[in-house]
Design a protein around this motif. Structure first.
Motif, PDB file in Angstrom:
ATOM      1  N   LYS A   1     -37.800  24.699 -17.890  1.00 32.80           N
ATOM      2  CA  LYS A   1     -39.067  25.142 -18.484  1.00 32.80           C
ATOM      3  C   LYS A   1     -40.081  25.640 -17.464  1.00 32.80           C
ATOM      4  N   TYR A   2     -39.851  25.404 -16.171  1.00 30.08           N
ATOM      5  CA  TYR A   2     -40.843  25.783 -15.160  1.00 30.08           C
ATOM      6  C   TYR A   2     -40.491  27.111 -14.495  1.00 30.08           C
ATOM      7  N   LYS A   3     -41.521  27.897 -14.204  1.00 24.64           N
ATOM      8  CA  LYS A   3     -41.351  29.033 -13.314  1.00 24.64           C
ATOM      9  C   LYS A   3     -41.138  28.506 -11.899  1.00 24.64           C
ATOM     10  N   VAL A   4     -40.495  29.296 -11.053  1.00 27.37           N
ATOM     11  CA  VAL A   4     -40.124  28.835  -9.715  1.00 27.37           C
ATOM     12  C   VAL A   4     -40.869  29.634  -8.657  1.00 27.37           C
ATOM     13  N   GLY A   5     -41.561  28.925  -7.788  1.00 27.03           N
ATOM     14  CA  GLY A   5     -42.193  29.556  -6.641  1.00 27.03           C
ATOM     15  C   GLY A   5     -41.371  29.320  -5.390  1.00 27.03           C
ATOM     16  N   PHE A   6     -41.530  30.203  -4.429  1.00 31.07           N
ATOM     17  CA  PHE A   6     -40.797  30.079  -3.154  1.00 31.07           C
ATOM     18  C   PHE A   6     -41.692  30.528  -2.014  1.00 31.07           C
ATOM     19  N   LYS A   7     -41.624  29.798  -0.927  1.00 39.01           N
ATOM     20  CA  LYS A   7     -42.253  30.281   0.305  1.00 39.01           C
ATOM     21  C   LYS A   7     -41.454  29.815   1.504  1.00 39.01           C
ATOM     22  N   HIS A   8     -41.608  30.558   2.587  1.00 38.97           N
ATOM     23  CA  HIS A   8     -40.879  30.284   3.830  1.00 38.97           C
ATOM     24  C   HIS A   8     -41.864  30.365   4.980  1.00 38.97           C
ATOM     25  N   TYR A   9     -41.815  29.389   5.864  1.00 41.43           N
ATOM     26  CA  TYR A   9     -42.699  29.374   7.023  1.00 41.43           C
ATOM     27  C   TYR A   9     -42.039  28.545   8.123  1.00 41.43           C
ATOM     28  N   THR A  10     -42.631  28.522   9.288  1.00 43.00           N
ATOM     29  CA  THR A  10     -42.060  27.802  10.422  1.00 43.00           C
ATOM     30  C   THR A  10     -43.096  26.862  11.019  1.00 43.00           C
ATOM     31  N   ILE A  11     -42.654  25.649  11.319  1.00 43.09           N
ATOM     32  CA  ILE A  11     -43.477  24.698  12.070  1.00 43.09           C
ATOM     33  C   ILE A  11     -42.761  24.392  13.373  1.00 43.09           C
ATOM     34  N   ASN A  12     -43.451  23.746  14.297  1.00 45.77           N
ATOM     35  CA  ASN A  12     -42.860  23.392  15.582  1.00 45.77           C
ATOM     36  C   ASN A  12     -42.851  21.884  15.766  1.00 45.77           C
ATOM     37  N   ASP A  13     -41.734  21.372  16.266  1.00 44.95           N
ATOM     38  CA  ASP A  13     -41.627  19.960  16.611  1.00 44.95           C
ATOM     39  C   ASP A  13     -41.932  19.828  18.099  1.00 44.95           C
ATOM     40  N   CYS A  14     -43.133  19.348  18.401  1.00 44.19           N
ATOM     41  CA  CYS A  14     -43.575  19.294  19.796  1.00 44.19           C
ATOM     42  C   CYS A  14     -42.887  18.179  20.582  1.00 44.19           C
ATOM     43  N   THR A  15     -42.095  17.335  19.913  1.00 53.27           N
ATOM     44  CA  THR A  15     -41.411  16.238  20.619  1.00 53.27           C
ATOM     45  C   THR A  15     -40.073  16.682  21.195  1.00 53.27           C
ATOM     46  N   ARG A  16     -39.636  17.925  20.895  1.00 53.31           N
ATOM     47  CA  ARG A  16     -38.335  18.400  21.381  1.00 53.31           C
ATOM     48  C   ARG A  16     -38.459  19.827  21.919  1.00 53.31           C
ATOM     49  N   THR A  17     -37.633  20.142  22.890  1.00 49.77           N
ATOM     50  CA  THR A  17     -37.616  21.487  23.451  1.00 49.77           C
ATOM     51  C   THR A  17     -36.423  22.267  22.901  1.00 49.77           C
ATOM     52  N   TYR A  18     -36.497  23.587  23.070  1.00 46.22           N
ATOM     53  CA  TYR A  18     -35.521  24.480  22.459  1.00 46.22           C
ATOM     54  C   TYR A  18     -35.530  25.786  23.253  1.00 46.22           C
ATOM     55  N   ARG A  19     -34.393  26.465  23.232  1.00 47.10           N
ATOM     56  CA  ARG A  19     -34.295  27.751  23.929  1.00 47.10           C
ATOM     57  C   ARG A  19     -33.730  28.796  22.985  1.00 47.10           C
ATOM     58  N   ILE A  20     -34.363  29.976  22.955  1.00 46.50           N
ATOM     59  CA  ILE A  20     -33.854  31.085  22.149  1.00 46.50           C
ATOM     60  C   ILE A  20     -32.664  31.693  22.881  1.00 46.50           C
ATOM     61  N   HIS A  21     -31.474  31.454  22.371  1.00 50.25           N
ATOM     62  CA  HIS A  21     -30.254  31.864  23.066  1.00 50.25           C
ATOM     63  C   HIS A  21     -30.217  33.373  23.303  1.00 50.25           C
ATOM     64  N   ASN A  22     -30.629  34.146  22.305  1.00 52.98           N
ATOM     65  CA  ASN A  22     -30.523  35.600  22.406  1.00 52.98           C
ATOM     66  C   ASN A  22     -31.529  36.220  23.371  1.00 52.98           C
ATOM     67  N   ASP A  23     -32.465  35.401  23.885  1.00 51.77           N
ATOM     68  CA  ASP A  23     -33.381  35.921  24.905  1.00 51.77           C
ATOM     69  C   ASP A  23     -32.759  35.888  26.294  1.00 51.77           C
ATOM     70  N   PHE A  24     -31.660  35.153  26.456  1.00 48.81           N
ATOM     71  CA  PHE A  24     -30.907  35.105  27.703  1.00 48.81           C
ATOM     72  C   PHE A  24     -31.774  34.739  28.904  1.00 48.81           C
ATOM     73  N   ASN A  25     -32.607  33.712  28.723  1.00 47.70           N
ATOM     74  CA  ASN A  25     -33.394  33.203  29.844  1.00 47.70           C
ATOM     75  C   ASN A  25     -33.453  31.683  29.747  1.00 47.70           C
ATOM     76  N   ASN A  26     -34.188  31.076  30.679  1.00 46.03           N
ATOM     77  CA  ASN A  26     -34.281  29.619  30.726  1.00 46.03           C
ATOM     78  C   ASN A  26     -35.582  29.082  30.130  1.00 46.03           C
ATOM     79  N   GLN A  27     -36.313  29.926  29.412  1.00 49.46           N
ATOM     80  CA  GLN A  27     -37.610  29.513  28.913  1.00 49.46           C
ATOM     81  C   GLN A  27     -37.455  28.518  27.760  1.00 49.46           C
ATOM     82  N   LEU A  28     -38.168  27.382  27.876  1.00 48.15           N
ATOM     83  CA  LEU A  28     -38.126  26.359  26.835  1.00 48.15           C
ATOM     84  C   LEU A  28     -39.385  26.426  25.979  1.00 48.15           C
ATOM     85  N   ILE A  29     -39.206  26.249  24.688  1.00 45.94           N
ATOM     86  CA  ILE A  29     -40.328  26.239  23.756  1.00 45.94           C
ATOM     87  C   ILE A  29     -40.239  24.963  22.910  1.00 45.94           C
ATOM     88  N   GLU A  30     -41.280  24.682  22.153  1.00 46.42           N
ATOM     89  CA  GLU A  30     -41.195  23.591  21.186  1.00 46.42           C
ATOM     90  C   GLU A  30     -40.179  23.963  20.111  1.00 46.42           C
TER      91      GLU A  30
END
Length: 516
Positions: free
Chosen positions: A38-67
């Protein structure tokens, strides 16, 4: 190769959906025929950051770490605004892949060529323009909706089961999901315990995220996962007491129990919520032999067999191979001619799986009696042929009532009227044992808090009812009074302690101190 290695190999095979003998499927969202609620459906997509862990964008091919970035997709009962809301298409969902796979600027016409689980076929191209149920730019409907936190399959997207998510949202649930990502980069290690723990932590981020939404009932939470996501959910429920149920879509906990046991958080005593597992069809002997899959995986289910304190349900869908427990699989995966059924049978079974998921969630999160009966009925009693699916279930064993359970009851009533509570409880649970040391420690902890002295006294009165000849309990009660400057009651109880133990040096010293 030992059994565990074989199982691990199977895990990678089935979660990556790598099939050696293929044909192209012809399916559509319309033909799945999941009728919206019976309900209409809403959708949204967004990104948050977990500041307790580091991460690297593999496709950037560097050693830069981000949250660590956590992309979030959320489906919800909504209010549609005609001027701004837009009905989504399958292509809109697939565009989210570009962010989650870290190819943000990839042109849309490369989508079906770029990602290995999307095949560039005429049938798959036809899916892109199909309209889905969800709308963007729509408001959360005012209410108090239960929530489902979803863990995707191996290295998969947050939207992999969008048709199921829309169906559940239209029936009054909120669904929140994030992609399955490795610990350091997008890539997992191969189904390791480290991968499992990482995904479990991501699920816990979502459990925290839902507290931001005022229309979500955080007391009614279920976990749901497909394939590898099933492993992380089992560990998550063992770490978090606020989860009320688990739905497993052919979860890998059935295939790789050994990896669960490697987790430092693995504890079957803490798995006590209702659990439902939907399993794939029996794997044909030809596939077992050619893919070197242990035959025991067709019949062995160690987690289900090991559960004691959980109402557990196990369904086997005889027309579904592993890939087709997700919307992506039904719509986009190539068919394995060695074992897959026809597209029509696949869509019918996916619909049945979705409907049973809804009934289970209605039973455990909405406490609907009819839904509970539906899940517990045999397939035939619900009007289905046993050729479609089979089912087994088992009731939970009642845990032995212990001192922690009694203390929960005492806490709920503010540590008042403890002796009557104890008498009622011991009549129901005659094996209950409240140890003197536990009561003594609890009484002191409460008594040393000036605002809880009365509660501490009540605990000591209960303790002395059970252990009336304990000099130590009188001494501890006196200490509580002494700490709170109630010297009259302190003196009285130190004296009672000395009657029972004339050599109690603490009581002797305290009385001397008080007399001076």
């Amino acid at each position: 190769m030992d059994t565990n290695s074989k199982i691990k190999r199977l895990t990678i095979l089935i979660t990556c959906i790598i099939l050696s003998t293929i044909s192209y499927g012809q399916t559509s969202i319309k033909n799945i025929n999941l009728k919206a609620g019976k309900y209409k459906v809403g959708f949204k997509h967004y990104t948050i950051n977990d500041c307790t862990r580091t991460y690297r964008i593999h496709n950037d091919f560097n050693n830069q770490l981000i949250e660590r970035p956590i992309p979030i997709s959320i489906w919800y009962p909504s209010k549609i605004e005609n001027n701004s809301s837009k009905q989504l298409t399958v292509l809109n969902y697939l565009e989210i892949l570009k962010e989650e796979e870290e190819w943000n600027d990839l042109p849309n016409y490369f989508l079906l060529d770029w990602f290995p689980y999307l095949w560039n076929t005429p049938e798959n191209k036809a899916h892109l323009s199909e309209k889905v149920t969800a709308f963007s730019n729509s408001y959360f409907l005012i209410g108090n909706f239960p929530v489902i936190v979803y863990a995707p399959s191996y290295q998969a997207s947050s939207i992999e089961n969008f048709a199921l998510f829309e169906y559940l949202a239209s029936n009054g649930f909120v669904i929140i999901s994030s992609p399955s990502r490795g610990t350091e980069t997008r890539w997992l290690e191969g189904g390791s315990s480290k991968d499992m723990e990482t995904q479990s932590r991501d699920v816990e981020v979502l459990l925290k995220e839902i507290n931001k939404y005022e229309n979500i009932d955080v007391d009614r939470i279920a976990l749901m996962g497909f394939s590898f996501g099933g492993l992380s959910n089992v560990i998550t429920v063992m770490k978090n007491k606020n989860v009320s149920a688990i739905v497993s879509l052919d979860g890998t906990e059935r295939y790789n129990y050994a990896i669960l046991e490697k987790s430092p958080f693995f504890n079957l005593e803490k798995f006590s919520v209702p659990y439902i597992h939907f399993a794939q069809k029996e794997i044909p002997e030809e596939v077992l032999n050619s893919d070197k899959i242990p035959a025991e995986l067709n019949y062995k289910f160690q987690l289900y067999d090991s559960l004691k304190y959980s109402e557990a349900y196990s369904f086997r869908f005889h027309d579904l191979s592993h890939s087709y427990f997700s919307s992506f699989g039904v719509l986009f995966a190539n068919r394995d001619q060695r074992q897959d059924k026809s597209d029509d049978k696949i869509m019918v079974s996916y619909k049945l799986m979705s409907e049973h998921t809804l009934q289970f969630l209605n039973a455990v999160l909405k406490n609907e009696k009819n839904a509970k009966e539906y899940i517990e009925n045999s397939p035939v009693k619900n009007g289905f042929s046993e050729s479609l699916f089979s089912k087994k279930m088992k009731q939970a064993v009642t845990k032995e009532f212990d001192y922690k359970d009694f203390n929960d009851l005492a806490l709920d009533q503010g540590y008042q009227n403890l002796i009557p509570l104890y008498k009622r409880t011991i009549a129901i649970h005659p094996n209950l044992e409240l140890q003197e040391g536990m009561l003594n420690t609890l009484g002191l902890r409460l008594s040393f808090n000036p605002k809880k002295l009365e509660q501490g006294v009540n605990v000591f009165l209960l303790a002395l009812y059970i252990y009336p000849k304990s000099a130590n309990l009188y001494d501890s009660l006196a200490e509580g009074y002494f700490y709170n400057n109630d010297f009259e009651n302190a003196i009285s109880n130190y004296k009672k302690s000395l009657v029972l133990n004339p050599e109690n040096q603490n009581a002797i010293n305290r009385l001397k101190q008080l007399q001076e």
